[in-house]
Design a protein around this motif. Structure first.
Motif, PDB file in Angstrom:
ATOM      1  N   LYS A 222       0.778  -1.172   0.002  1.00  0.00           N
ATOM      2  CA  LYS A 222       0.055   0.109  -0.002  1.00  0.00           C
ATOM      3  C   LYS A 222       0.755   1.308  -0.041  1.00  0.00           C
ATOM      4  N   SER A 223       2.231   1.041   0.236  1.00  0.00           N
ATOM      5  CA  SER A 223       2.943   2.386   0.113  1.00  0.00           C
ATOM      6  C   SER A 223       4.149   2.047  -0.887  1.00  0.00           C
ATOM      7  N   THR A 224       4.457   3.187  -1.562  1.00  0.00           N
ATOM      8  CA  THR A 224       5.261   3.117  -2.507  1.00  0.00           C
ATOM      9  C   THR A 224       6.549   4.276  -2.113  1.00  0.00           C
ATOM     10  N   LEU A 225       7.740   3.721  -1.975  1.00  0.00           N
ATOM     11  CA  LEU A 225       8.986   4.588  -1.855  1.00  0.00           C
ATOM     12  C   LEU A 225       9.632   4.757  -3.226  1.00  0.00           C
ATOM     13  N   THR A 226       9.776   6.054  -3.640  1.00  0.00           N
ATOM     14  CA  THR A 226      10.505   6.151  -4.992  1.00  0.00           C
ATOM     15  C   THR A 226      11.671   7.045  -4.684  1.00  0.00           C
ATOM     16  N   ILE A 227      12.908   6.462  -5.170  1.00  0.00           N
ATOM     17  CA  ILE A 227      14.257   6.916  -4.661  1.00  0.00           C
ATOM     18  C   ILE A 227      15.077   7.244  -5.922  1.00  0.00           C
ATOM     19  N   TRP A 228      15.487   8.454  -6.107  1.00  0.00           N
ATOM     20  CA  TRP A 228      16.385   8.878  -7.055  1.00  0.00           C
ATOM     21  C   TRP A 228      17.813   9.030  -6.567  1.00  0.00           C
ATOM     22  N   GLU A 229      18.601   8.296  -6.878  1.00  0.00           N
ATOM     23  CA  GLU A 229      20.066   7.984  -6.486  1.00  0.00           C
ATOM     24  C   GLU A 229      20.996   7.933  -7.384  1.00  0.00           C
ATOM     25  N   ASP A 230      22.272   8.337  -6.991  1.00  0.00           N
ATOM     26  CA  ASP A 230      23.495   8.026  -7.715  1.00  0.00           C
ATOM     27  C   ASP A 230      24.578   7.316  -7.031  1.00  0.00           C
ATOM     28  N   PHE A 231      25.098   6.351  -7.569  1.00  0.00           N
ATOM     29  CA  PHE A 231      26.008   5.424  -6.838  1.00  0.00           C
ATOM     30  C   PHE A 231      27.344   6.009  -6.258  1.00  0.00           C
ATOM     31  N   ARG A 232      27.531   7.125  -7.018  1.00  0.00           N
ATOM     32  CA  ARG A 232      28.868   8.075  -6.639  1.00  0.00           C
ATOM     33  C   ARG A 232      28.459   8.928  -5.660  1.00  0.00           C
TER      34      ARG A 232
END
Length: 258
Positions: A90-100
């Motif tokens: 019921k919950s969505t976590l959206t993550i924008w990320e950069d491995f550096r």
């Protein structure tokens, strides 16, 4: 006590007081730098704003590297999201990320156990979006190459484990170690069953490079300002200074109860 002795003691006290003040100032600067570095990997710095404006989001590769090949199971608009967890959550976590990005690593270190717990329980679904912010700001191609390798791991059904390994072995922000495919393949050895000929070929051929470029363009179009950007059901929770892993867990579990 002679005047000479009194003067000597006064001078010593003054030197000690001066040293204390110098130490306090140094500690204050150090704390400020630590807090600033841990908040977010921003799109640019004032001292290099002209360079960032010209290069933000670019890397050593061309934007036209071939057809866009999304990794297996990618979803969302233009298939730019790598999903982890049950669709029924019921919950969505959206993550924008950069491995550096060091701030992304700090977020991972603090929230990863909670995120894993909630996804394993079927209460949370995570959608990972990969960006190349640091490549654009500092030069190099480590952000892109690591993102491509993570997409290759997704093809092999090993995204989550490899994702965690990349952050656990993140180099210094100015060290473009992830630009080396040999390093990315070496780290794959830490994930059971990932270092295969097909994974190596995917990494070395940059199979998903164009997909990563497209994902980064979507990040730029979102005007998020930096990485990580973390949205819970569309609301930016990374900007919430009161947010903690415990608070996130409580919010997700309450939503799961309906």
């Amino acid at each position: 006590m002679s005047e000479k002795n009194r003067e000597g003691k006064r001078t010593a006290r003054e030197r000690l007081a001066a040293e204390r003040e110098k130490h306090k100032a140094t500690e204050k600067r150090r704390r400020t730098l630590i807090v600033g570095a841990g908040v977010v990997c921003v799109l640019g710095l004032a001292a290099v704003i002209g360079v960032v404006a010209a290069n933000a989001g670019k890397d050593n590769g061309s934007d036209n590297e071939g057809p866009v090949a999304a990794p297996s199971g990618a979803q969302g608009k233009d298939n730019l999201a790598i999903p982890v967890g049950k669709e029924s959550a019921k919950s969505t976590l959206t993550i924008w990320e950069d491995f550096r990005c060091p701030a992304c690593k700090a977020f991972e270190a603090a929230y990863r156990p909670t995120i894993h717990e909630l996804t394993d329980a079927g209460q949370l679904r995570v959608e990972y979006h990969l960006a190349t912010l640091i490549d654009g700001n500092l030069g190099g191609s480590g952000s892109r190459n690591a993102a491509n390798a993570a997409a290759c791991a997704q093809d092999a059904g090993k995204f989550t484990a490899y994702h965690d390994v990349l952050y656990e072995n993140q180099p210094e922000e100015t060290d473009d170690a992830f630009a080396k495919n040999s390093k990315l393949i070496e780290l794959a050895g830490k994930v059971d069953g990932l270092d295969t000929p097909s994974f190596r070929a995917c990494v070395e051929n940059g199979t998903h490079n164009s997909w990563v470029v497209k994902s980064n363009k979507a990040f730029q179009a979102g005007n998020f300002g930096g990485t990580p950007t973390v949205l819970l059901n569309g609301k930016n929770i990374y900007q919430d200074r009161t947010m903690t892993p415990a608070k996130l867990k409580k919010m997700v579990q309450e939503a799961a109860k309906g």
